[in-house]
Design a protein around this motif. Sequence first.
Motif, mmCIF file in Angstrom:
data_model
loop_
_atom_site.group_PDB
_atom_site.id
_atom_site.type_symbol
_atom_site.label_atom_id
_atom_site.label_comp_id
_atom_site.label_asym_id
_atom_site.label_seq_id
_atom_site.Cartn_x
_atom_site.Cartn_y
_atom_site.Cartn_z
ATOM 1 N N VAL A 141 24.332 9.618 55.845
ATOM 2 C CA VAL A 141 24.529 9.378 54.410
ATOM 3 C C VAL A 141 25.348 8.113 54.253
ATOM 4 O O VAL A 141 26.354 7.927 54.944
ATOM 5 C CB VAL A 141 25.242 10.571 53.744
ATOM 6 N N ALA A 142 24.934 7.234 53.353
ATOM 7 C CA ALA A 142 25.619 5.954 53.156
ATOM 8 C C ALA A 142 25.848 5.715 51.675
ATOM 9 O O ALA A 142 25.198 6.307 50.813
ATOM 10 C CB ALA A 142 24.789 4.815 53.749
ATOM 11 N N ALA A 143 26.792 4.822 51.401
ATOM 12 C CA ALA A 143 27.085 4.450 50.013
ATOM 13 C C ALA A 143 25.888 3.738 49.400
ATOM 14 O O ALA A 143 25.106 3.075 50.096
ATOM 15 C CB ALA A 143 28.310 3.551 49.971
ATOM 16 N N ALA A 144 25.738 3.891 48.110
ATOM 17 C CA ALA A 144 24.709 3.163 47.361
ATOM 18 C C ALA A 144 25.401 2.061 46.573
ATOM 19 O O ALA A 144 26.387 2.305 45.870
ATOM 20 C CB ALA A 144 23.967 4.104 46.419
ATOM 21 N N GLY A 145 24.910 0.851 46.686
ATOM 22 C CA GLY A 145 25.527 -0.272 45.999
ATOM 23 C C GLY A 145 25.481 -0.115 44.486
ATOM 24 O O GLY A 145 24.489 0.362 43.928
ATOM 25 N N ALA A 146 26.552 -0.534 43.830
ATOM 26 C CA ALA A 146 26.639 -0.380 42.378
ATOM 27 C C ALA A 146 25.505 -1.113 41.666
ATOM 28 O O ALA A 146 24.919 -0.592 40.700
ATOM 29 C CB ALA A 146 27.990 -0.895 41.881
ATOM 30 N N ASP A 147 25.172 -2.310 42.134
ATOM 31 C CA ASP A 147 24.087 -3.065 41.503
ATOM 32 C C ASP A 147 22.735 -2.376 41.714
ATOM 33 O O ASP A 147 21.882 -2.384 40.821
ATOM 34 C CB ASP A 147 24.041 -4.490 42.059
ATOM 35 N N ASP A 148 22.562 -1.788 42.896
ATOM 36 C CA ASP A 148 21.311 -1.094 43.183
ATOM 37 C C ASP A 148 21.175 0.166 42.325
ATOM 38 O O ASP A 148 20.085 0.477 41.827
ATOM 39 C CB ASP A 148 21.239 -0.715 44.667
ATOM 40 N N VAL A 149 22.270 0.883 42.150
ATOM 41 C CA VAL A 149 22.252 2.070 41.294
ATOM 42 C C VAL A 149 21.942 1.668 39.860
ATOM 43 O O VAL A 149 21.135 2.317 39.172
ATOM 44 C CB VAL A 149 23.584 2.831 41.374
ATOM 45 N N ALA A 150 22.565 0.581 39.406
ATOM 46 C CA ALA A 150 22.318 0.111 38.041
ATOM 47 C C ALA A 150 20.851 -0.257 37.846
ATOM 48 O O ALA A 150 20.250 0.039 36.799
ATOM 49 C CB ALA A 150 23.214 -1.079 37.737
ATOM 50 N N GLU A 151 20.256 -0.897 38.852
ATOM 51 C CA GLU A 151 18.846 -1.272 38.757
ATOM 52 C C GLU A 151 17.955 -0.025 38.759
ATOM 53 O O GLU A 151 16.964 0.042 38.018
ATOM 54 C CB GLU A 151 18.468 -2.200 39.912
ATOM 55 N N ALA A 152 18.301 0.970 39.575
ATOM 56 C CA ALA A 152 17.527 2.211 39.595
ATOM 57 C C ALA A 152 17.591 2.903 38.242
ATOM 58 O O ALA A 152 16.569 3.379 37.717
ATOM 59 C CB ALA A 152 18.044 3.137 40.688
ATOM 60 N N LEU A 153 18.779 2.948 37.648
ATOM 61 C CA LEU A 153 18.928 3.576 36.339
ATOM 62 C C LEU A 153 18.130 2.827 35.277
ATOM 63 O O LEU A 153 17.492 3.446 34.413
ATOM 64 C CB LEU A 153 20.404 3.635 35.952
ATOM 65 N N ALA A 154 18.141 1.505 35.367
ATOM 66 C CA ALA A 154 17.378 0.710 34.398
ATOM 67 C C ALA A 154 15.876 0.984 34.536
ATOM 68 O O ALA A 154 15.162 1.107 33.535
ATOM 69 C CB ALA A 154 17.679 -0.772 34.603
ATOM 70 N N ALA A 155 15.402 1.085 35.780
ATOM 71 C CA ALA A 155 13.985 1.358 36.009
ATOM 72 C C ALA A 155 13.604 2.754 35.527
ATOM 73 O O ALA A 155 12.496 2.972 35.016
ATOM 74 C CB ALA A 155 13.655 1.206 37.493
ATOM 75 N N LEU A 156 14.534 3.696 35.665
ATOM 76 C CA LEU A 156 14.284 5.069 35.225
ATOM 77 C C LEU A 156 14.440 5.241 33.720
ATOM 78 O O LEU A 156 13.961 6.228 33.145
ATOM 79 C CB LEU A 156 15.247 6.028 35.935
ATOM 80 N N GLY A 157 15.174 4.307 33.089
ATOM 81 C CA GLY A 157 15.493 4.461 31.677
ATOM 82 C C GLY A 157 16.631 5.430 31.441
ATOM 83 O O GLY A 157 16.728 6.040 30.376
ATOM 84 N N TRP A 158 17.503 5.579 32.433
ATOM 85 C CA TRP A 158 18.665 6.458 32.339
ATOM 86 C C TRP A 158 19.913 5.638 32.035
ATOM 87 O O TRP A 158 20.025 4.473 32.435
ATOM 88 C CB TRP A 158 18.896 7.201 33.646
#
Length: 298
Positions: A141-158
Motif C-alpha cells: 500500500v502506498a500514498a496517493a499523490g494529492a494532485d493525482d487524487v484531485a484529478e481522479a475526483l475531477a474525472a469522477l465528478g466528485w
Amino acid sequence: MTTYQDGTPAPEVLRYAAFTTDPAGGNPAGVVLDAAGLDDTAMLAIAAELGYSETAFLTARDSGAPSAPARAYDVRYFSPKAEVPFCGHATVAAAVALAERDGSAPADGYVFATPAGTVPVAVDSADGTPRATLTSVAPRVAAAGADDVAEALAALGWDAGELDAGLPPRIAFAGARHLVLAAATRERLAALDYDFARLEALMRRLDLTTVQLVWRASADVFHVRDPFPVGGVVEDPATGAAAAAFGAYARELGLVPAATVLTLHQGDDMGRPGVLTVTLREGDERVRVSGTAVRIPA
C-alpha cells in the motif's frame, strides 16, 4: 469442434459468472482451459470478441504423472483492450471451471502462475456449490499523490468533501494496482457518471487497473464499485483483484483487526449483484478472496 477459416481448431471459450450463484449476477468472465498455441494477438482477439472485462487463458504445466490431472497452470488475463497482470474474478471462474471439468479440485488446490506472481487457488464444493478461494501475491500500500487524487475526483465528478475522511486515498496492490477512494455516503457511491477518457488517461499514467470506490456500511461490510476504462469497460461488476488490494489497504490503515473477514458487495448498482469475501490472517501478509462461480448457459 469450431475451427478458424484456415482449418485450425478454435479453443473452447467457457463463460462463467463469478462471485454469484446466478448466471445473471456477479462478474462474467471468459475461461479458456487449454490456451496452448495461442499467441498474444489471438488471446486479445478472443477477449475482445467475448467483450467481458477479462478472459483467463490457462496452459497446463506437466503434472509429473501421466494419469494425474494437472494442478499447476500458467495463466494470462486479457481485457478487450489489453493484457492485465492479474484478475481475481477470472481466477475464481477458472478454478471452478477446472474443478467441474476434473470432477473435483485437487486436495491441495490449483497453482496459477500469473504475470503478477504465483497464486494458489482452492475450490470447496462441500455444500454442493463450488466456491474458490485465491491467495494473493504479497500486497503493498502506498500514498496517493494529492494532485493525482484531485484529478481522479475531477474525472469522477466528485468533490473532496464527499470523501470519507476515515478512509484516506491510497494506491493498493495485491497483483494489480488500484486507487482506493472512499465515499462518505451510499448515495455518492451509487451516482457514478464519470469522464471515461479523462479517468483512463490518469489511470494509464499511474499504471492502475481499476479505481476502487468504497463505502463503509459497518465494521466489516463494504459496498464497492470499480471503474475500468483502461480495459475498455465502463465498470467492472465484481473485482477480486481490487478486493484483495482493499483487504491489504484496510489492514495497513488499521481499519480492521489483524485477523478478520470482510464482506464486499459489488454490482448492486449495475443490476449484477455479487458478494466477495476477504479474509485476513494474523501473521500472513497475503490476502484471501473467496467467492462462488456458475456457468453461464450458451
